[in-house]
Scaffold this motif. Structure first.
Motif, PDB file in Angstrom:
ATOM      1  N   MET A 234       0.861  -1.182   0.000  1.00 48.13           N
ATOM      2  CA  MET A 234       0.000   0.000   0.000  1.00 48.13           C
ATOM      3  C   MET A 234       0.897   1.232   0.000  1.00 48.13           C
ATOM      4  SD  MET A 234      -3.255  -0.907   2.437  1.00 48.13           S
ATOM      5  CE  MET A 234      -4.489  -2.108   1.882  1.00 48.13           C
ATOM      6  N   PRO A 235       0.999   1.929  -1.146  1.00 49.46           N
ATOM      7  CA  PRO A 235       1.950   3.034  -1.294  1.00 49.46           C
ATOM      8  C   PRO A 235       1.380   4.346  -0.753  1.00 49.46           C
ATOM      9  CG  PRO A 235       0.832   2.655  -3.362  1.00 49.46           C
ATOM     10  CD  PRO A 235       0.268   1.653  -2.391  1.00 49.46           C
ATOM     11  N   VAL A 236       1.382   4.491   0.550  1.00 45.89           N
ATOM     12  CA  VAL A 236       0.757   5.654   1.187  1.00 45.89           C
ATOM     13  C   VAL A 236       1.776   6.371   2.060  1.00 45.89           C
ATOM     14  CG1 VAL A 236      -1.527   4.599   1.155  1.00 45.89           C
ATOM     15  CG2 VAL A 236      -0.056   4.265   3.149  1.00 45.89           C
TER      16      VAL A 236
ATOM     17  N   SER B 128       0.537   5.315  -7.466  1.00 44.51           N
ATOM     18  CA  SER B 128       0.268   5.540  -6.044  1.00 44.51           C
ATOM     19  C   SER B 128      -0.870   6.532  -5.856  1.00 44.51           C
ATOM     20  CB  SER B 128       1.526   6.062  -5.345  1.00 44.51           C
ATOM     21  OG  SER B 128       2.556   5.110  -5.371  1.00 44.51           O
ATOM     22  N   ARG B 129      -0.900   7.557  -6.703  1.00 50.24           N
ATOM     23  CA  ARG B 129      -1.975   8.554  -6.604  1.00 50.24           C
ATOM     24  C   ARG B 129      -3.330   7.927  -6.912  1.00 50.24           C
ATOM     25  NH1 ARG B 129      -5.683  10.974  -5.708  1.00 50.24           N
ATOM     26  NH2 ARG B 129      -6.217  13.157  -6.119  1.00 50.24           N
ATOM     27  N   LEU B 130      -3.393   7.034  -7.896  1.00 52.65           N
ATOM     28  CA  LEU B 130      -4.654   6.367  -8.218  1.00 52.65           C
ATOM     29  C   LEU B 130      -5.135   5.486  -7.073  1.00 52.65           C
ATOM     30  CD1 LEU B 130      -3.958   5.238 -11.900  1.00 52.65           C
ATOM     31  CD2 LEU B 130      -5.469   7.089 -11.171  1.00 52.65           C
TER      32      LEU B 130
ATOM     33  N   VAL C 112      -8.977   0.434  -6.491  1.00 52.48           N
ATOM     34  CA  VAL C 112      -8.830  -0.345  -5.266  1.00 52.48           C
ATOM     35  C   VAL C 112      -7.469  -1.035  -5.214  1.00 52.48           C
ATOM     36  CG1 VAL C 112      -9.840  -2.472  -6.199  1.00 52.48           C
ATOM     37  CG2 VAL C 112     -10.013  -1.990  -3.748  1.00 52.48           C
ATOM     38  N   GLY C 113      -6.842  -1.209  -6.359  1.00 47.34           N
ATOM     39  CA  GLY C 113      -5.534  -1.850  -6.421  1.00 47.34           C
ATOM     40  C   GLY C 113      -5.096  -1.964  -7.864  1.00 47.34           C
TER      41      GLY C 113
ATOM     42  N   LEU D 128       0.247  -3.069  -6.185  1.00 43.76           N
ATOM     43  CA  LEU D 128      -0.030  -1.950  -5.296  1.00 43.76           C
ATOM     44  C   LEU D 128      -1.460  -2.142  -4.805  1.00 43.76           C
ATOM     45  CD1 LEU D 128       1.639   1.075  -7.136  1.00 43.76           C
ATOM     46  CD2 LEU D 128       2.631  -0.575  -5.536  1.00 43.76           C
ATOM     47  N   GLY D 129      -1.580  -2.567  -3.569  1.00 41.59           N
ATOM     48  CA  GLY D 129      -2.888  -2.877  -3.019  1.00 41.59           C
ATOM     49  C   GLY D 129      -2.813  -4.062  -2.084  1.00 41.59           C
ATOM     50  N   ASP D 130      -3.955  -4.594  -1.761  1.00 41.40           N
ATOM     51  CA  ASP D 130      -4.128  -5.660  -0.778  1.00 41.40           C
ATOM     52  C   ASP D 130      -4.008  -7.021  -1.468  1.00 41.40           C
ATOM     53  OD1 ASP D 130      -5.061  -7.503   1.064  1.00 41.40           O
ATOM     54  OD2 ASP D 130      -6.942  -6.456   1.475  1.00 41.40           O
TER      55      ASP D 130
END
Length: 596
Positions: A346-348, A502-504, A512-513, A587-589
């Motif tokens: 999760m690129p936050v 990452s912005r998306l 969602v990913g 990028l995601g779960d």
């Protein structure tokens, strides 16, 4: 012109066990089609991919995926040709052309041909290239065999109609137990799945397990996701970066300590998923070198979460702090190409962004927008003029069953409604960022993209053009927050500040990913094969052909399916597929269930 040479037979694989340590596998190549293409010939055999060194003849190669019995490892492998037959060619064999990054122009040399090779009496290549890879303790002989020999000077080829792969093994101390779920993965991949019955079942594994590694500031925020997955039988443990740093576990740096913690939990508790939460969680950079049309592309720092998923070896056997190296001449290879786990990131950078991603993942699974689940959208760009290359030709291979380029994949079935936006030339652009916004606002469950990109640019828009106010209905309630898969270069470079992918992902709306490249994405000029589309096809096949619906496992299975080709001739020397194998990340779960 197409000329059928043989009566069609199914390729068969017969196993003869000669002793506890020698095994023979028979391969029959009774089909061949000789095809003329642009003044050259291709010899195409079902199940074989065209492989070659840049500028040299393309030859059909067949993948090997042989499970070794428990407690054994590979000592030696050799090919015995039982029966062969020569055939004349009307024209020379087609030379292999360059693999190119999507963000580059065409190779300056134009059409590539090594004339010195085409005057040889015999084109000398290895007819076998295999090694042992390990999946959860099970040894798998993987690689390729080549049934065709080419004699350029006389214009003949010799086809081995019958070949025997002779495998010699030696004892290995451990005898692993494999769970039912992981046996299922191998069952669908192997050429000798009957050997699975020799492996003891790990009956103690009744729940899936996930490890989340995040920063201390984000640790408590993951309790929502932890509680969500417990309802579905996934037990989750959350640790933070300081837990790793202060751990007594061995490791030269933070990344190695984290990987050793993952490996220890995998061995002791049967770990299935790893979720990395936050931009400040270190990645491991892997090494790859690619020869492309006379250009040499090299990096020792490809951001690759594969390092945390593929747990055999250290990825640095020679201890020089360069990870994932290989040697074209000796066969030295530090990579583990059969990942044991499904890993996502999760690129936050803020708690708000993290809560956005967690909320979208939970809502996507717990409250799906039913009306959007059978809709998927395709965006294809014009790629290059010479040779003429359209993204649409690649993306169409994701729909239905295709055996193009020597391997078969099940893509989107007929009940999925597809919406296609394909540019047909450099002067006829039929879609724009406005089109993307409109299509997302209508509702779609998956966005497939093939085209040019960079860290701040993808699908014809820049990061600074993304406004949440344009996507308020793409909220998981009015319309689903879709998944993305892009072939574009660098758009998933999560090590850069706020890459476009990452912005998306991190906003309250939109995606969602997704699956993106942290560095270059590659394609083959003027063809419908290439590293990016190969992995994408296998990803769709993992879902629709093999029935793996967890986001992370679909990507892991696609890499396992692709692994034999990574070290094949041509790939071994050019390595564009290896590069894409490293650079593609979720990028995601990774535990998220994909609705189809």
């Amino acid at each position: 012109m197409i000329k059928n040479i043989y009566k069609i037979f199914l390729m068969t694989l017969v196993v003869y066990c000669l002793s506890a340590e020698i095994y023979e596998y028979n391969y029959s190549f009774k089909d061949a089609v000789f095809t003329q293409k642009t003044g050259y010939m291709l010899v195409e055999i079902p199940g074989c991919m065209q492989i070659g060194v840049e500028g040299e003849p393309l030859l059909p190669n067949y993948p090997v995926k042989i499970l070794l019995p428990p407690g054994e490892t590979l000592e030696n492998a050799e090919i015995i040709i039982n029966k062969s037959k020569k055939y004349p060619l009307m024209l020379p064999l087609l030379p292999k052309q360059a693999d190119r990054p999507l963000s580059w122009g065409i190779s300056e040399g134009g059409f590539i041909k090594n004339e010195k090779v085409y005057i040889l009496d015999q084109y000398m290549t290895k007819n076998i290239n295999v090694s042992v890879q390990w999946f959860r303790g099970a040894g798998i002989v993987t690689g390729t065999i080549d049934p065709l020999t080419y004699f350029p000077k006389t214009g003949n080829v010799e086809l081995a109609e019958s070949m025997t792969l002779k495998i010699t093994t030696r004892n290995k101390v451990s005898t692993p137990k494999i769970s039912h779920s992981h046996q299922r993965i191998l069952q669908k991949m192997l050429q000798n799945p009957e050997v699975l019955s020799q492996y003891p079942i790990n009956s103690t594994v009744d729940l899936e397990r996930m490890l989340i590694i995040t920063s201390p500031a984000f640790k408590s925020a993951f309790n929502r996701l932890k509680d969500h997955y417990l309802k579905y039988g996934i037990v989750t443990q959350v640790i933070d970066s300081m837990d790793v740093e202060l751990s007594d576990i061995a490791g030269r740096d933070w990344q190695e300590k984290a990987r050793n913690i993952i490996r220890e939990l995998y061995l002791s508790e049967g770990l299935d998923y790893v979720l990395i939460g936050g931009d400040n969680i270190p990645y491991r950079g892997l090494s790859c070198n690619v020869l492309s049309g006379g250009d040499f592309v090299s990096s020792d720092n490809i951001p690759a979460d594969l390092y945390y998923a593929a747990l055999d070896g250290t990825w640095d056997a020679n201890l020089n702090n360069i990870f994932g190296e290989y040697n074209d001449t000796t066969g030295f290879d530090e990579a583990d190409l059969f990942p044991e786990l499904a890993v996502g990131r999760m690129p936050v950078s803020t708690l708000e962004e993290l809560n956005n991603m967690i909320s979208k993942s939970i809502r996507y699974q717990a409250e799906p927008v039913i009306g959007d689940l059978n809709k998927q959208t395709f965006f294809g760009e014009f790629l290059y003029k010479d040779p003429w290359s359209l993204a649409s030709d690649y993306l169409e291979l994701l729909i239905g069953v295709h055996d193009d380029n020597g391997y078969t994949t099940q893509g989107l079935p007929g009940y999925i409604r597809t919406y296609k936006w394909y540019d047909s030339s450099d002067t006829n652009s039929v879609w724009s960022f406005t089109t993307v916004k409109q299509e997302l606002a209508k509702g779609t469950s998956f966005v497939h993209h093939d085209g040019h990109a960079n860290f701040s640019y993808m699908m014809k828009f820049y990061t600074n053009q993304i406004n949440d106010s344009d996507f308020t209905t793409v909220n998981g309630i009015d319309h689903t927050t879709p998944l993305f898969f892009s072939h574009g270069c660098n758009c998933g470079g999560f090590d850069y500040s706020r890459c476009i992918a990452s912005r998306l992902m991190s906003g309250p709306f939109i995606a969602v990913g997704g699956i993106f490249n942290s560095r270059y994405g590659w394609f083959n000029e003027g063809q419908t094969e290439g590293p990016s589309i190969h992995l994408h096809r296998e990803f769709e096949n993992a879902i629709y052909g093999l029935g793996f619906y967890q986001f992370g496992w679909a990507l892991t299975v696609s890499k396992i399916a692709t692994a034999p080709w990574v070290t094949a001739m041509g790939q071994w020397e050019q390595n564009a597929l290896r590069w894409n194998f490293y650079t593609i990340n979720i990028l995601g779960d990774p535990a998220m269930h994909i609705f189809t």
